[in-house]
Design an enzyme around this catalytic site. Structure first.
Site, PDB file in Angstrom:
ATOM      1  N   HIS A 194       0.827  -1.205   0.000  1.00 13.47           N
ATOM      2  CA  HIS A 194       0.000   0.000   0.000  1.00 13.47           C
ATOM      3  C   HIS A 194       0.861   1.255   0.000  1.00 13.47           C
ATOM      4  O   HIS A 194       0.445   2.298  -0.489  1.00 13.47           O
ATOM      5  CB  HIS A 194      -0.999  -0.030   1.152  1.00 13.47           C
ATOM      6  CG  HIS A 194      -2.135  -0.958   0.873  1.00 13.47           C
ATOM      7  ND1 HIS A 194      -2.236  -2.200   1.410  1.00 13.47           N
ATOM      8  CD2 HIS A 194      -3.182  -0.814   0.013  1.00 13.47           C
ATOM      9  CE1 HIS A 194      -3.312  -2.795   0.934  1.00 13.47           C
ATOM     10  NE2 HIS A 194      -3.908  -1.987   0.080  1.00 13.47           N
ATOM     11  N   ARG A 301     -10.824   3.445  -1.917  1.00 14.69           N
ATOM     12  CA  ARG A 301     -10.360   2.693  -0.744  1.00 14.69           C
ATOM     13  C   ARG A 301     -10.738   3.488   0.509  1.00 14.69           C
ATOM     14  O   ARG A 301      -9.935   4.236   1.050  1.00 14.69           O
ATOM     15  CB  ARG A 301      -8.848   2.503  -0.804  1.00 14.69           C
ATOM     16  CG  ARG A 301      -8.357   1.560  -1.896  1.00 14.69           C
ATOM     17  CD  ARG A 301      -6.837   1.433  -1.852  1.00 14.69           C
ATOM     18  NE  ARG A 301      -6.342   0.285  -2.577  1.00 14.69           N
ATOM     19  CZ  ARG A 301      -5.853   0.336  -3.813  1.00 14.69           C
ATOM     20  NH1 ARG A 301      -5.791   1.474  -4.465  1.00 14.69           N
ATOM     21  NH2 ARG A 301      -5.402  -0.767  -4.397  1.00 14.69           N
ATOM     22  N   ARG A 337     -15.520   1.095  -1.733  1.00 19.45           N
ATOM     23  CA  ARG A 337     -15.254  -0.175  -1.063  1.00 19.45           C
ATOM     24  C   ARG A 337     -15.410   0.019   0.440  1.00 19.45           C
ATOM     25  O   ARG A 337     -14.903   0.990   0.996  1.00 19.45           O
ATOM     26  CB  ARG A 337     -13.832  -0.643  -1.382  1.00 19.45           C
ATOM     27  CG  ARG A 337     -13.494  -1.955  -0.728  1.00 19.45           C
ATOM     28  CD  ARG A 337     -12.172  -2.484  -1.209  1.00 19.45           C
ATOM     29  NE  ARG A 337     -11.064  -1.754  -0.622  1.00 19.45           N
ATOM     30  CZ  ARG A 337      -9.795  -2.021  -0.904  1.00 19.45           C
ATOM     31  NH1 ARG A 337      -9.487  -2.967  -1.777  1.00 19.45           N
ATOM     32  NH2 ARG A 337      -8.818  -1.346  -0.349  1.00 19.45           N
ATOM     33  N   GLU A 435     -10.327 -11.578  -4.437  1.00 21.13           N
ATOM     34  CA  GLU A 435      -8.909 -11.382  -4.130  1.00 21.13           C
ATOM     35  C   GLU A 435      -8.342 -12.500  -3.258  1.00 21.13           C
ATOM     36  O   GLU A 435      -7.187 -12.481  -2.872  1.00 21.13           O
ATOM     37  CB  GLU A 435      -8.656 -10.004  -3.521  1.00 21.13           C
ATOM     38  CG  GLU A 435      -9.565  -9.616  -2.394  1.00 21.13           C
ATOM     39  CD  GLU A 435      -9.336  -8.175  -1.928  1.00 21.13           C
ATOM     40  OE1 GLU A 435      -8.356  -7.537  -2.346  1.00 21.13           O
ATOM     41  OE2 GLU A 435     -10.150  -7.688  -1.132  1.00 21.13           O
ATOM     42  N   ASN A 458      -3.744  -7.513  -6.612  1.00 18.80           N
ATOM     43  CA  ASN A 458      -2.641  -7.376  -5.645  1.00 18.80           C
ATOM     44  C   ASN A 458      -2.721  -8.469  -4.586  1.00 18.80           C
ATOM     45  O   ASN A 458      -1.736  -9.138  -4.275  1.00 18.80           O
ATOM     46  CB  ASN A 458      -2.702  -6.016  -4.938  1.00 18.80           C
ATOM     47  CG  ASN A 458      -2.753  -4.875  -5.922  1.00 18.80           C
ATOM     48  OD1 ASN A 458      -2.294  -5.015  -7.045  1.00 18.80           O
ATOM     49  ND2 ASN A 458      -3.312  -3.754  -5.505  1.00 18.80           N
ATOM     50  N   ASP A 459      -3.921  -8.627  -4.029  1.00 23.41           N
ATOM     51  CA  ASP A 459      -4.073  -9.660  -3.005  1.00 23.41           C
ATOM     52  C   ASP A 459      -4.221 -11.046  -3.617  1.00 23.41           C
ATOM     53  O   ASP A 459      -3.732 -12.023  -3.056  1.00 23.41           O
ATOM     54  CB  ASP A 459      -5.285  -9.350  -2.117  1.00 23.41           C
ATOM     55  CG  ASP A 459      -4.918  -8.351  -1.035  1.00 23.41           C
ATOM     56  OD1 ASP A 459      -3.844  -8.508  -0.429  1.00 23.41           O
ATOM     57  OD2 ASP A 459      -5.680  -7.404  -0.808  1.00 23.41           O
ATOM     58  N   ARG A 469       3.017  -9.160   0.082  1.00 17.63           N
ATOM     59  CA  ARG A 469       3.216  -8.078  -0.881  1.00 17.63           C
ATOM     60  C   ARG A 469       3.999  -6.905  -0.306  1.00 17.63           C
ATOM     61  O   ARG A 469       4.400  -5.997  -1.028  1.00 17.63           O
ATOM     62  CB  ARG A 469       1.867  -7.603  -1.446  1.00 17.63           C
ATOM     63  CG  ARG A 469       0.914  -7.085  -0.411  1.00 17.63           C
ATOM     64  CD  ARG A 469      -0.503  -6.972  -0.960  1.00 17.63           C
ATOM     65  NE  ARG A 469      -0.811  -5.659  -1.462  1.00 17.63           N
ATOM     66  CZ  ARG A 469      -2.042  -5.179  -1.599  1.00 17.63           C
ATOM     67  NH1 ARG A 469      -3.085  -5.940  -1.296  1.00 17.63           N
ATOM     68  NH2 ARG A 469      -2.258  -3.983  -2.046  1.00 17.63           N
ATOM     69  N   CYS A 506      -9.252  -4.185 -10.452  1.00 13.88           N
ATOM     70  CA  CYS A 506      -8.883  -2.908  -9.833  1.00 13.88           C
ATOM     71  C   CYS A 506      -7.533  -2.987  -9.129  1.00 13.88           C
ATOM     72  O   CYS A 506      -7.107  -2.034  -8.491  1.00 13.88           O
ATOM     73  CB  CYS A 506      -9.963  -2.438  -8.867  1.00 13.88           C
ATOM     74  SG  CYS A 506     -10.183  -3.546  -7.470  1.00 13.88           S
TER      75      CYS A 506
HETATM   76  C1  PEP Z   1      -6.122  -5.609  -4.583  1.00 18.02           C
HETATM   77  O1  PEP Z   1      -5.913  -6.387  -3.651  1.00 18.02           O
HETATM   78  O2  PEP Z   1      -5.756  -5.812  -5.758  1.00 18.02           O
HETATM   79  C2  PEP Z   1      -6.857  -4.346  -4.330  1.00 18.02           C
HETATM   80  C3  PEP Z   1      -7.247  -3.577  -5.320  1.00 18.02           C
HETATM   81  O3  PEP Z   1      -7.048  -3.990  -3.035  1.00 18.02           O
HETATM   82  P1  PEP Z   1      -5.888  -3.394  -2.093  1.00 18.02           P
HETATM   83  O4  PEP Z   1      -4.689  -3.124  -2.961  1.00 18.02           O
HETATM   84  O5  PEP Z   1      -6.421  -2.168  -1.456  1.00 18.02           O
HETATM   85  O6  PEP Z   1      -5.665  -4.505  -1.118  1.00 18.02           O
HETATM   86 MG    MG Z   2      -6.922  -6.098  -1.778  1.00 25.55          MG
END
Ligand code: PEP
Ligand code: MG
Length: 575
Positions: A194, A301, A337, A435, A458-459, A469, A506
């Site tokens: 993040h 977010r 979200r 995710e 990402n997750d 990550r 996303c």
């Molecule tokens: C993701 O996990 O890809 C996502 C968009 O949510 P975040 O990056 O806020 O965990």
């Molecule tokens: Mg996520």
């Protein structure tokens, strides 16, 4: 001497500026220059913090827990002694007065000097005492940082500064926004942490995972940061500087040219309309979203409203934030979200840190465990719903039971509002993030019970490949092109398309040009990304023929050799 270090590029662009190292204590410290008339106030802030810390330590000494070891008193006495030592208190005060710097910086500098002296001792016991100095200073810094409303002013440096830190939390980074760093470098961090996402949001070149940047770079060193290649050049010569200044100007020109696409429709060469939406962290990101011609907000977010504060935003404050974004976007969709707290986005003052927070009480799990907190957010969301085109997105759902519980709470909040005569839209679409691998594999229940889906790559990658990550040690294993990831993405996209449930991506993959055609080939028609990536993605869509990429994407999906996959992807992108 000129030398180069390499890390993970996470936010594009080229920056040239002086290094500004932040403290090596766990509390990162910002340096800023104060006007003369605020110096007395700064000294008294320091003295007050020293006094409070003294009182805290004395209270601890007086109320020593029964079971505490006898050394506890000696240890506290030593800390009280360090605190009163003039090398810390007087020297820091003098530094504020002579160098016009903030109290935190003065303390940190004195601490560094003392630590260096302790490190030079031959005696191992004395050498170790540096830890006590650090702990004492950290305690004072904590007290200083607890002063609500103390917002450091913008630094008054003529030359731009590059922030060089061991690590910066997303919350710290948000706080640093006004301080006009031209680039961010960290020793730790992965490309989709993040911290990296927020850095991208700030539109500053950012390189993470540099391992020992803070040891190699000295304060005030001249740096070139290439956020595209992940390269940092320290003390460049004249020729290199000239070359990068030219590149900087070229990039600015390219950006300028892309602006022409702002109002163009994102349509493929064969006429298919693609939705390119924006990810935001705060309502203040809206101008960027509009400037870049987003077709909506695909991911807000909302948990960022909760960071950097001692209290939680109440219903009214959240309502105003959501209404601002909805009204700002007019008729365009705004996907908010529900908060994804936990993992690397902790509430300030959160005391319970799970041993593995990414697998812990995070996102919807936390909301279901604390329904009162969740209900406040839902009330604010539904109240705001009448001001625009709202969609509610739920993060980290793993299966039917969580979906049912979530929908049940949503229904009961709606009934509560109706009973109170509060106006709201009854048909706000409710969507779920895909995710967690379990969600991707058990997609049926998601398409049956939810109105739309959004894939958080990402997750999804973190959990599928078992790679933290935020951890730069394993960042090289973070691979969006791993065959398992490609299979999951393709399955979710085609499963949702077959069921006629809108699906978007996303995660960071959505905004990376290397993957635009691949995702289009999998059948994706909706992307949500950082606003700064929108126009370049639109350009890629405009030059893509879905008919032409179809066979090659299927070939990539069947391939299992990583080298072959990359080769095929290069061909796909070259076409
Ligand atoms: C993701 O996990 O890809 C996502 C968009 O949510 P975040 O990056 O806020 O965990
Ligand atoms: Mg996520």
């Amino acid at each position: 001497m000129t030398f180069t270090i390499h890390g993970l590029p996470v936010s594009n662009g080229i920056a040239i500026g002086h290094a500004h190292l932040v403290s090596h204590t766990s509390l990162e410290v910002v340096h800023y220059v104060l006007p003369k008339n605020l110096l007395a106030e700064e000294v008294s802030r320091l003295e007050k913090a020293l006094k409070t810390t003294h009182a805290e330590l004395s209270a601890l000494r007086e109320n020593r827990p029964q079971q505490a070891a006898a050394e506890f008193d000696a240890f506290l006495d030593l800390h009280l002694m360090i605190l009163s030592d003039e090398h810390i208190s007087h020297a820091a005060r003098d530094m504020i007065q002579h160098e016009h710097c903030n109290a935190e910086w003065a303390l940190k500098t004195q601490m560094d000097t003392l630590v260096a002296q302790f490190e030079a001792f031959d005696d191992a016991y004395l050498r170790e005492r540096k830890t006590d100095v650090i702990q004492v200073v950290e305690r004072v810094l904590k007290v200083l940082s607890g002063h609500p409303g103390h917002v450091p002013p913008t630094p008054q440096h003529d030359i731009e500064m590059v922030l060089v830190a061991h690590d910066v939390s997303p919350a710290d980074l948000i706080q640093l926004t006004p301080h006009q760093f031209c680039a961010i470098l960290t020793d730790l961090g992965g490309a989709t942490s993040h911290t990296a996402i927020v850095a991208r949001g700030l539109n500053k070149p950012c390189v993470v995972g540099l391992h020992n940047a803070r040891e190699l770079i000295k304060d005030r060193d001249m740096l070139i940061v290439d956020g595209e290649q992940g390269v940092v050049i320290i003390n460049p010569d004249k020729n290199l500087l000239a070359e990068y200044k030219l590149r900087q100007a070229e990039l600015a020109l390219e950006k300028q040219k892309l602006k022409r696409l702002r109002t163009a429709r994102a349509t493929t060469l064969d006429g298919t309309r693609i939705e390119l939406q924006a990810n935001i962290e705060l309502p203040s990101d809206l101008p960027q979203v509009l400037e870049n011609g987003a077709a909506g907000v695909g991911l807000f977010r909302s948990e960022f409203l909760f960071l950097n504060r001692d209290d939680l935003p109440d219903e009214e404050e959240q309502f105003i934030a959501y209404r601002t974004v909805l009204e700002g976007m007019g008729d365009l969709p705004v996907t908010i979200r529900t908060y994804d707290l936990g993992a690397d986005k902790q509430l300030k003052g959160a005391t319970r840190v799970a041993s593995n927070p990414a697998l812990g009480l995070r996102a919807i799990r936390l909301c279901l465990a604390e329904p009162q907190l969740f209900r406040v957010q839902l009330r604010a969301l539904f109240r705001a719903s009448i001001y625009g085109n709202l969609k509610i997105l739920v993060p980290m759902l793993s299966g039917a039971s969580e979906i049912i519980q979530t929908l049940h709470i949503i229904e009961s909040v709606k009934q509560e509002l109706a009973a109170q005569g509060v106006e709201y839209k009854a048909d706000v679409p409710i969507g779920g993030m895909i995710e967690i691998p379990a969600a991707a594999l058990a997609l049926n229940v998601f398409v049956k019970k939810l109105d739309f889906l959004s894939i958080g790559t990402n997750d999804l990658i973190q959990y599928t490949l078992a790679i933290d990550r935020t951890d730069e040690e394993v960042a090289h294993l973070y691979d969006p092109l791993h065959p398992a990831i490609l299979q999951l993405l393709s399955q979710v996209i085609s499963g949702a398309n077959k069921a006629n449930v809108p699906v978007s991506v996303c995660g960071e993959m959505a905004g990376e040009l290397a993957y635009t055609r691949l995702l289009l080939g999998f059948g994706l028609r909706q992307f949500s990304m950082h606003p700064a990536q929108l126009l370049a993605s639109k350009q890629r869509v405009l030059t893509t023929s879905l008919t032409e990429i179809s066979a090659l994407t299927q070939k990539i999906l069947r391939a299992d050799d990583p080298i072959k996959i990359r080769e095929l992807l290069d061909r796909l992108n070259a076409a």
